[in-house]
Write a protein that holds these residues in place. Structure first.
Motif, short mmCIF file in Angstrom:
data_model
loop_
_atom_site.label_atom_id
_atom_site.label_comp_id
_atom_site.label_asym_id
_atom_site.label_seq_id
_atom_site.Cartn_x
_atom_site.Cartn_y
_atom_site.Cartn_z
N LYS A 239 -42.71 32.08 16.22
CA LYS A 239 -43.52 31.44 15.17
C LYS A 239 -42.68 31.33 14.01
N ILE A 240 -41.88 32.46 13.71
CA ILE A 240 -41.06 32.40 12.55
C ILE A 240 -39.85 31.02 12.62
N LEU A 241 -39.46 31.11 13.79
CA LEU A 241 -38.43 29.87 13.86
C LEU A 241 -39.13 28.47 14.02
N LYS A 242 -40.47 28.56 14.20
CA LYS A 242 -41.11 27.21 14.15
C LYS A 242 -41.69 27.00 12.87
N GLY A 243 -41.58 28.02 11.97
CA GLY A 243 -42.02 27.64 10.45
C GLY A 243 -43.51 27.86 10.28
N MET B 29 -38.68 29.64 6.83
CA MET B 29 -39.54 28.94 5.93
C MET B 29 -39.72 30.29 4.92
N LYS B 30 -40.17 29.64 3.75
CA LYS B 30 -40.76 30.93 2.62
C LYS B 30 -42.30 30.37 1.98
N ALA B 31 -42.81 31.17 1.49
CA ALA B 31 -43.99 31.03 0.92
C ALA B 31 -43.59 30.66 -0.49
N VAL B 32 -44.41 29.41 -1.12
CA VAL B 32 -44.37 29.16 -2.35
C VAL B 32 -45.46 29.11 -3.19
N GLY B 33 -46.52 28.52 -2.82
CA GLY B 33 -47.80 28.62 -3.59
C GLY B 33 -48.25 27.03 -4.10
N CYS B 34 -49.30 26.97 -4.14
CA CYS B 34 -49.89 25.65 -4.69
C CYS B 34 -51.52 25.85 -4.82
N PRO B 35 -52.18 24.73 -5.29
CA PRO B 35 -53.57 24.79 -5.49
C PRO B 35 -54.33 25.10 -4.13
N ASN B 36 -53.65 24.31 -3.12
CA ASN B 36 -54.38 24.38 -1.66
C ASN B 36 -54.48 25.84 -1.18
N CYS B 37 -53.60 26.85 -1.45
CA CYS B 37 -53.65 28.04 -0.97
C CYS B 37 -53.82 29.09 -2.04
N LYS B 38 -54.23 28.53 -3.44
CA LYS B 38 -54.52 29.52 -4.39
C LYS B 38 -53.36 30.28 -4.94
N GLY B 39 -51.97 29.84 -4.77
CA GLY B 39 -50.94 30.42 -5.39
C GLY B 39 -50.43 31.41 -4.29
#
Length: 651
Positions: A623-627, A562-572
Motif C-alpha cells: 500500500k505504501i508503494l501504491k501511494g 507519497m507524503k501527507a500535505v494537508g488541504c480543506p478536504n482533509c482538514k489539514g
C-alpha cells in the motif's frame, strides 16, 4: 385630573392607570393615595389635598424606562416617529430600534446610547480612542468574540463584557455557558463592535483547537431546523442551552467523520475529544460547571440511570442527523433535506473527577462499504471469497479493539445473505441491524449468555453462525462443535497476529486436535489512515529510518512513496479515511500438525509464511508503494521490533 410638569426632582407618579402624557404626569387618584413614578423616580409619595406630592420612602428598585421614551427624551426622534416605528415593528416582527435605524430615523449609536441608559450601563463609543483602549481582546478566545460580537474590557478579576443587545437573553445565556459568569459592563453599537473586531487591536488570545475549521461554540448555536428535528425525535425540549450543546457535539462529530466522542471530566474543565480516522483530536475544553448537566443529559438520552454515578453503565441513543456532502452542504432529495438515523453506543465509567462518557458512533453505511473498499489486495480478496463460501469450519478475524473486525465480518455476511441461507448471530451488543439476518443480543444479567444462545442456535438449523467474540472455553467448544457438525462459523479473537489465534484457543483449554481440525483460516487486520487524494504528493526525501522499518529500499521508494500535505478536504491532516492491512493465514497440513503438537507462535508463523501468508508489514508495504498510505502509518500498526510509535507523533 391633575397635571404636574417634571422638575429636576420629578414628582412621584401614581400607579396605573396614572401615566405620562407629553412630558407631564396625569394624577388620576384621589388625595391621600400613595403613589410612585414607574419610570423616572425612585421615591414613593402621597398626594396632598391639592395634588401636591410629599416624599415618603425610597424605593428599593428603579423600574426600567422604555426605549422609545428615552430616544424622545434625548431628542433623537419624535413621539410620532416612535409610534409609527412601533406599529411597523409589530407588523413585521422586528424590534423598535431596528425599524428606526432602517428608516434612518436615527443611527445605531443612538440606539446603543438609549439602551445603555435603559439598562444603567456605560455607552462605549468605539470610534473614540479613549474607549477603544478599554478593550482587551486577549481575555476570551477570538472565535467567541467573533461569534457573539462581544468585547472584553481590560482589567483583572471578574470578566466584564461590552455587548450590543442586552435584550437577547438566549445569546447571553449561551455566552455565559461558554465563558462563565460575566458582567455587562457596557453597550456599543453592533456596527462599532464588528468594525473593531475586523480591524481593531492586535492583542488576541490564541485560537482554540477546532474541528473542521469551525469553533466548537457552534454547539449552542446550531442550525435551528436541525435542533428541532433532533429534539423532537428524542422528546427533548430544545430551549435549554445544555441540550443544544449536546446536540451540536453529536452533529459536529458525525459531520466531522468521527468514530467516537470522548467526554472526560478533568480537574478544572471537561475535555471533549473526537476520534477521527483512529486518532483522538482535542476539540474543546468545556466549563467545569457544565459537567453535571452535560453528563445527565447524555445519560437521560441513553436511557440509563442518571442518579447512578458509582458503577459503569451502557446505553444507546438514536439521533437524527442531516446528511451533508463532502463540501459540508446539506443533501436534499425531492426538495427535502435527507435525514439519517444514527445509532450511538453510550458507555459511562466512574473516574476520579467524574464520569467519563464515550459515545461510539455506529454508522449504518460503515459496514456496507463492500469487500473491495476494505483494503484487500486482489490476490487476498480472491482467497477471502473462497474461504467465506466454504460449507463448514471456523473463520476467525483477530485484532485489537477498533481494528475493523466487525466491519469485515459484516461485509462477508452481506455477500452471503441470500434467501437460500439462514444466518444467525450472537452479539454483545448488536451494533448494526441487517434484514434477513437473525441477530441475538447477549444479556448476561438475565442469563442469556453466549453459551446459552449458541446451544439454542444449533437447534435453529442455521447455515452460517456469527459469534461476536470467543471469550472463554465454553463458547470456543460450542463454536468448534458447530463447525464440526456442518456449520460455517465466523467469530473474532483479540490477538496481535494470525498465528497467535491458534495458541490462544489452546491456552483457553480447547483440545489441540479440535483446533487443528475446525479452523479454516485466520485473518489479522489493522486500520491505517489513507492519504488524502486531493493533496498527497510524492515524497522526494522519505525518512530512511521509516523506509528501513517497512523494508523498502531508497531506490525502490523514489517516485512511489507519497507524503501527507494537508488541504480543506482533509482538514489539514493530510489523511482522509482508513483502510485495513491484512495478514491471512490459511490452514494447511503443516500448520494443522504444528497446532496438534502445541507448537509456539514462531513456528506457526514460519509455516504460514512458507504456505504463502503475507504479513501485516508485507501488506502495508504494498500500500505504501501504491501511494495509498505512508511508511510511518504502516510502522505504527504493523509489529516492528525497535519501533517507537511516539516518533511518528513527533514528526
Amino acid at each position: 385630573m391633575l397635571r404636574r410638569p417634571h422638575t429636576t426632582e420629578p414628582p412621584a407618579v401614581p400607579d396605573a392607570p396614572d401615566r405620562h402624557v407629553g412630558g407631564q404626569v396625569q394624577l388620576l387618584r384621589p388625595p391621600g393615595a400613595k403613589i410612585w413614578c414607574s419610570r423616572c423616580t425612585p421615591h414613593r409619595g402621597v398626594i396632598g389635598s391639592e395634588g401636591s406630592v410629599r416624599q415618603e420612602v425610597p424605593l428599593a428598585r428603579k423600574p426600567r424606562q422604555k426605549l422609545g421614551e428615552i430616544l424622545v427624551g434625548l431628542g433623537v426622534v419624535t413621539l410620532a416617529q416612535v409610534d409609527e416605528a412601533f406599529a411597523a415593528a409589530r407588523a413585521r416582527g422586528m424590534r423598535l430600534g431596528e425599524i428606526l435605524v432602517e428608516t434612518n430615523a436615527c443611527k445605531e449609536e443612538d440606539i446603543a446610547k438609549a439602551l445603555a441608559q435603559q439598562f444603567s450601563v456605560d455607552f462605549i463609543n468605539l470610534d473614540v480612542v479613549s474607549d477603544m483602549n478599554k478593550i482587551d481582546k486577549a481575555r476570551i478566545p477570538a472565535d467567541l468574540i467573533k461569534k457573539f460580537l462581544v468585547l472584553p474590557m481590560a482589567g483583572s478579576g471578574k470578566l466584564r463584557l461590552v455587548i450590543h443587545d442586552p435584550m437577547d437573553i438566549d445569546t447571553l445565556e449561551m455566552l455565559r455557558f461558554r465563558v462563565g459568569e460575566f458582567e455587562q459592563a457596557g453597550i456599543a453599537s453592533k456596527r462599532q463592535i464588528s468594525s473593531y473586531i475586523n480591524g481593531g487591536a492586535k492583542a488576541e488570545g490564541p485560537p482554540r483547537k477546532q474541528l473542521a475549521g469551525d469553533s466548537m461554540d457552534k454547539s449552542i448555536d446550531m442550525n435551528k431546523s436541525s435542533i428541532d428535528r433532533s429534539a423532537k425525535s428524542l422528546d427533548i425540549d430544545d430551549d435549554g442551552p445544555i441540550r443544544r450543546l449536546v446536540a451540536r457535539i453529536i452533529l459536529d462529530a458525525v459531520n466531522g467523520r468521527a468514530s467516537d466522542i470522548h467526554i472526560e471530566p478533568a480537574e478544572g474543565h471537561i475535555m471533549l475529544r473526537y476520534r477521527i480516522d483512529g486518532v483522538c483530536v482535542e476539540i474543546e475544553k468545556l466549563q467545569k460547571n457544565l459537567q453535571n448537566a452535560v453528563l445527565s443529559t447524555i445519560k437521560l438520552m441513553a436511557g440509563v440511570n442518571i442518579a447512578e454515578r458509582r458503577i459503569p453503565q451502557d446505553g444507546r441513543i438514536k439521533f437524527p442527523v442531516p446528511e451533508i456532502d463532502h463540501m459540508g452542504e446539506p443533501v436534499y432529495k425531492d426538495g427535502q433535506p435527507v435525514i439519517n438515523q444514527i445509532d450511538f453506543r453510550v458507555s459511562t465509567c466512574p473516574a476520579f473527577y467524574g464520569e467519563s462518557v464515550v459515545l461510539r458512533i455506529l454508522r449504518p453505511d460503515s459496514v456496507r462499504i463492500g469487500l473491495l473498499n476494505l483494503g484487500f489486495e486482489q490476490d487476498s480478496l480472491d482467497v477471502f471469497n473462497k474461504i467465506i463460501r466454504r460449507p463448514n469450519g471456523i473463520f476467525l478475524v483477530t485484532g485489537p479493539t477498533g481494528s475493523g473486525k466487525t466491519t469485515t465480518l459484516y461485509s462477508a455476511l452481506a455477500i452471503l445473505n441470500t434467501p437460500d441461507r439462514k444466518i444467525i448471530t450472537a452479539e454483545d451488543p448488536v451494533e448494526y441491524n441487517f434484514n434477513g439476518i437473525n441477530q441475538v443480543q447477549i444479556r448476561e444479567q438475565i442469563g442469556l449468555s453466549f453459551g446459552v444462545v449458541l446451544k439454542s442456535m444449533l437447534r435453529q438449523a442455521p447455515n452460517i453462525i456469527l459469534i461476536g467474540e470467543i471469550r472463554d472455553r465454553e463458547v470456543a467448544d460450542i463454536a468448534i462443535q458447530a463447525a464440526l457438525t456442518g456449520h460455517l462459523v465466523f467469530s473474532t479473537l483479540h490477538t496481535n497476529d494470525a498465528p497467535s489465534a491458534i495458541t490462544r484457543l489452546v491456552d483457553m483449554g480447547v483440545k489441540p486436535f479440535l483446533v487443528a481440525s475446525s479452523i479454516q483460516a485466520v485473518l489479522a487486520q489493522r486500520l491505517g489512515r489513507v492519504l488524502c487524494p486531493l493533496c498527497k504528493m510524492i515524497d522526494d526525501a522519505p525518512d530512511p529510518k521509516f523506509l528501513k522499518l517497512v523494508d523498502i529500499a531508497p531506490e525502490e521508494a523514489m517516485g512511489k512513496v507519497m507524503k501527507a500535505v494537508g488541504c480543506p478536504n482533509c482538514k489539514g491532516t493530510g489523511y482522509r479515511g482508513r483502510k485495513a492491512i491484512f495478514e491471512m493465514m490459511i490452514m494447511n497440513s503443516e500448520i494443522r500438525e504444528l497446532a496438534f503438537q502445541r507448537a509456539g507462535v514462531s513456528k506457526l508463523r514460519a509455516a504460514a509464511v512458507r504456505g504463502g501468508m503475507r504479513s501485516l508489514l508485507g501488506d502495508g508495504r504494498i500500500k505504501i508503494l501504491k501511494g495509498v498510505t505512508t511508511p510511518d502509518e504502516v510502522a505504527k500498526y504493523a509489529q516492528i521490533e525497535g519501533f517507537d510509535p511516539s516518533e511518528v507523533t513527533k514528526r
